[in-house]
Design an enzyme around this catalytic site. Structure first.
Site, PDB file in Angstrom:
ATOM      1  CG  ASP A 196      -9.588  -6.112 -50.096  1.00 26.37           C
ATOM      2  OD1 ASP A 196      -9.853  -6.462 -48.934  1.00 26.37           O
ATOM      3  OD2 ASP A 196      -9.982  -5.032 -50.578  1.00 26.37           O
ATOM      4  CG  HIS A 269      -9.630  -3.933 -46.849  1.00 27.74           C
ATOM      5  ND1 HIS A 269     -10.699  -4.807 -46.867  1.00 27.74           N
ATOM      6  CD2 HIS A 269     -10.150  -2.705 -46.590  1.00 27.74           C
ATOM      7  CE1 HIS A 269     -11.823  -4.132 -46.641  1.00 27.74           C
ATOM      8  NE2 HIS A 269     -11.525  -2.855 -46.458  1.00 27.74           N
ATOM      9  CD  GLU A 332     -14.538  -0.788 -45.428  1.00 28.63           C
ATOM     10  OE1 GLU A 332     -15.758  -0.692 -45.302  1.00 28.63           O
ATOM     11  OE2 GLU A 332     -13.983  -1.558 -46.248  1.00 28.63           O
TER      12      GLU A 332
HETATM   13  C1  ACM Z   1     -14.280   1.057 -49.715  1.00 27.47           C
HETATM   14  O1  ACM Z   1     -15.363   0.885 -50.309  1.00 27.47           O
HETATM   15  N1  ACM Z   1     -13.981   0.365 -48.635  1.00 27.47           N
HETATM   16  C2  ACM Z   1     -13.306   2.033 -50.173  1.00 27.47           C
END
Ligand code: ACM
Ligand code: ZN
Length: 756
Positions: A196, A269, A332
């Site tokens: 991440d 991420h 995201e």
């Molecule tokens: C997430 O909570 N961004 C999968």
């Protein structure tokens, strides 16, 4: 289960037992997840060191596990040539994960088709033994197991639990104990979130800067992201799991019939990876591993070099993880950089893509194709639906149920992880001494209430719902003990969601088993959150009269309370009937076992105002995950929590413009109307910018301001006389670029509407 039969055999067992407390605990089967068929039969099996365990080689894994558990638990040595035995028997007619467990006075027989089924029988049998077996403290020469017959198999094939090791990292020894605990609950997937923005945690030999640089950050956010100003712990933080450690974890999990699914996040991420290899981003600029939480704009560029890099990473990943599934993230990913990037725009043109969402789809499909050549399938967060979903990918539906419905209707497999029911990083109690959490509110009962199959799906499409998973994001979870605190006991509830058929589920009965299971967790040294003795309260309005009701769920407890602001003690009033509410009032209450206070103090203020108990109507229903106690909760005299927007006083709406009608039935003087909105932008909750007040045929628009951190106060003083009024609350709209949740619909959360 036949209750008469059950009672008869319990009495019989009590007769057999010496008065040791330890053994009494084992009388009633208290298995989690609840087996799908369980019948108590007559008599009991005495377990002592003279018994033997007999097993064909097929079940050696499970039979050795059981033998070690009993021998270590009681410091016994079992007698391998005994006549009285626990026998494992192959039965090919059972399903792969199913089992039968038959306890009779002379024998225990475990039947299964696979070692995995046998392993689940062992986990059930384990839960029939005194909890002191868990830590080697059983110090008697025998114990008794009630005779019974269990016929069991899981409702869902995917029963998962996740752990984010990027935001905070946990030692291998802990990962193993986590896996042990999951195995006890018949969870069969461990989703290991390895990469991440805040740290890359898997050794990749081809790209040493991943473990050398991307695995570390210079500092870490301290306190809450919403705090102003934000504060940092100025210490280098990081680490990674070596390939050897990963192999060790995968093998350890396999012995416990748990598949480890690794997650390598892309295209978003990715800031940690880009800190080590900035040339894989769109700008090429040097950036640092993220030191704060949220969503970041620097994501992998769609140029060929990125795919070469990711393929190199995945080559090593697929060698380490035998799992058929590889999780590729997909969530995201802001499109800001792609929009301004020559390479990405060229890719869009060359591939005939419409825009950046199709580029994301291109990205994921290209990786999927690569992985399928290696015999792997992908799972991705539900954003992978956007811009087009390929038929072989499996979707993890986290932003509610909509992703699941869309994907299943298209014929794609789905794993349910709606944040409303599966995000164990949310608060689990309304108590003020909970450790800081990201926000939200997800108590045990809400987890238990999850129905993984959305009602919008027909029988055919429902088959695509493979199961569900709990997620633990660790921004606010700095150590292993807190991981346990957030996961236990909520994972117990989820284990029953995915294992037990709905007709065998019952929350009240589950809670009694949780109370017993807590002792097992104590013995295992697992630091769980105990909210079983919290009080649940709520206002009931009946024919214009309001009363406040309180509940405690576990058997054999009472509630004591005061109305004078003092903490309740054994002399306080015992709660029997709901308490009438007509003027401001403050209730302090606690759960007692006899004279002993077992829970923490519960405190509720009730504010009397002109709208309490009045007729309220909404133009739209709240989102089903955030409907609190319904529209009446906005006029019940009770404010929601200032940190847990998902409690039963807040209502949540996703993208809807809201109209709230309050009717007094008679002419009423209104001096002021006030409410408050939540503004947790990290969770895509945005307060409206204006509210329209409508009464007596006139509309006035008021701006919304008055911020108190995440709480946005709204107060107007219309000073009119009317029989009813309407509040129109326009949704914030689509979240613009540059803000948390960009491109998504905003949530509106609204609290009590106070009329004076
Ligand atoms: C997430 O909570 N961004 C999968
Ligand atoms: Zn680019």
């Amino acid at each position: 289960m036949n209750i008469k039969k059950l009672l008869a055999s319990c009495l019989f067992l009590l007769g057999l037992l010496s008065c040791k407390k330890e053994q009494e605990v084992a009388i009633l089967p208290q298995i989690i997840p609840q087996p799908n068929q369980l019948e108590i039969t007559e008599g009991a099996f005495e377990l002592n060191p003279t018994i033997g365990i007999k097993s064909p080689t097929l079940f050696l894994g499970s039979s050795n596990y059981l033998k070690a558990f009993i021998e270590k638990g009681a410091s016994w040595e079992l007698n391998s040539s005994s006549e009285r035995e626990i026998e494992f028997v192959e039965n090919k007619n059972l399903s792969a994960e199913g089992y039968q467990l038959n306890v009779t006075p002379n024998r225990i027989v475990i039947k299964a088709a696979t070692d995995q089924g046998a392993f689940y029988a062992v986990q059930s049998l384990r839960q029939l033994l005194p909890v002191s077996f868990e830590n080697g403290n059983f110090n008697d020469s025998r114990t008794i197991i009630p005779c019974l017959e269990i016929i069991d198999e899981p409702r869902f094939q995917y029963r998962g639990m996740h752990l984010d090791v990027s935001r905070h990292m946990f030692p291998v020894s802990f990962i193993k104990s986590y896996i042990d605990a999951l195995a006890l609950l018949k969870i069969n997937k461990f989703h290991w979130h390895l990469t991440d923005d805040q740290g890359w945690r898997i050794e990749i030999k081809k790209f040493p800067k991943l473990q050398g640089e991307a695995a570390f950050r210079d500092k870490t956010l301290k306190g809450h992201y919403n705090d102003e100003p934000v504060q940092y712990q100025n210490e280098r933080y990081g680490g990674f799991y070596s390939q050897e450690e990963i192999r060790e974890v995968v093998a350890y999990a396999k012995e416990r019939h748990i598949t480890v699914i690794p997650e390598i996040e892309m295209p978003g991420h990715a800031q940690a990876a880009l800190s080590a290899y900035p040339e894989l981003g769109c700008t090429g600029n040097s950036i640092e591993t993220a030191t704060t939480w949220g969503v970041f704009e620097d994501i992998f560029c769609s140029k060929d070099e990125t795919f070469e890099f990711l393929e190199g990473v995945l080559d090593e990943v697929v060698e380490l993880f035998p799992s058929e599934y590889i999780h590729i993230g997909g969530d995201e990913a802001p499109k800001t950089r792609w929009k301004a990037c020559e390479n990405c725009q060229k890719r869009i043109q060359e591939e005939g893509l419409k825009e950046e969402f199709e580029l994301q789809s291109y990205f994921i499909k290209r990786i999927e194709k690569y992985l399928s050549l290696k015999g792997k399938r992908i799972i991705g967060w539900d954003e992978i639906i956007e811009g087009g979903l390929s038929p072989n990918s499996t979707v993890m539906s986290w932003r509610g149920f909509e992703g699941a419905i869309t994907a299943a209707k298209q014929g794609n497999d789905v794993v349910m992880t709606p944040s409303s029911h599966c995000y164990f990083d949310y608060y689990q109690s309304e108590g003020s001494n909970e450790p800081t959490a990201i926000g939200g509110f997800l108590p045990l009962e809400k987890v238990y209430s999850l129905e993984p199959i959305p009602e919008e799906l027909d029988e055919m499409d429902s088959k695509h719902i493979l199961g569900a998973q709990g997620n633990l994001w660790t921004e606010y979870i700095p150590n292993s003990k807190q991981v346990e605190y957030m996961v236990f006991p909520r994972i117990l509830a989820l284990s029953e969601v995915v294992w037990t058929q709905p007709e065998s589920k019952n929350y009240k009965e589950f809670v009694q088993r949780v109370e017993h299971f807590h002792k097992r967790l104590d013995a295992l040294g697992i630091h769980y959150a105990n909210h079983l003795y919290d009080i649940e309260g709520g206002l009931i309005v009946d024919e214009g009269k309001s009363v406040y009701e309180m509940k405690t769920l576990t058997n054999g407890k009472i509630i004591k309370y005061t109305l004078d602001g003092s903490s309740p003690n054994k002399e306080s009033l015992t709660y029997g009937q709901p308490i009438p509410f007509s003027k401001d009032m403050e209730i302090h209450a606690a759960v007692f076992r006899g004279d002993e206070k077992v829970g923490s103090d519960f405190h509720q203020k009730l504010w009397s105002h002109k709208a309490v108990g009045k007729h309220i109507e909404l133009n739209v229903s709240p989102h089903k995950a955030y409907q609190g106690s319904g529209a009446n909760g906005l006029v019940n005299g009770i404010w929601g929590s200032s940190t847990r927007y998902g409690d039963k006083e807040w209502l949540g709406f996703w993208g809807d413009d809201l109209e709230i009608m309050i009717n007094f039935e008679e002419e009423t003087d209104i001096d002021s109307v006030s409410t408050r909105f939540y503004d947790g932008q990290g969770q895509w909750i945005y307060a409206p910018t204006e509210v329209i007040f409508e009464a007596n045929g006139k509309q006035i628009t008021y701006p919304v301001n008055g911020s108190e951190g995440v709480l946005i106060n709204f107060k107007i003083e219309p000073k009119i006389r009317t029989t009813s009024f309407k509040l129109i609350v326009p949704n914030y709209g689509t979240i613009p670029e540059g803000k948390q949740g960009a491109g998504n619909k905003a949530w509106t959360f609204i609290d009590e509407i106070v009329v004076k």
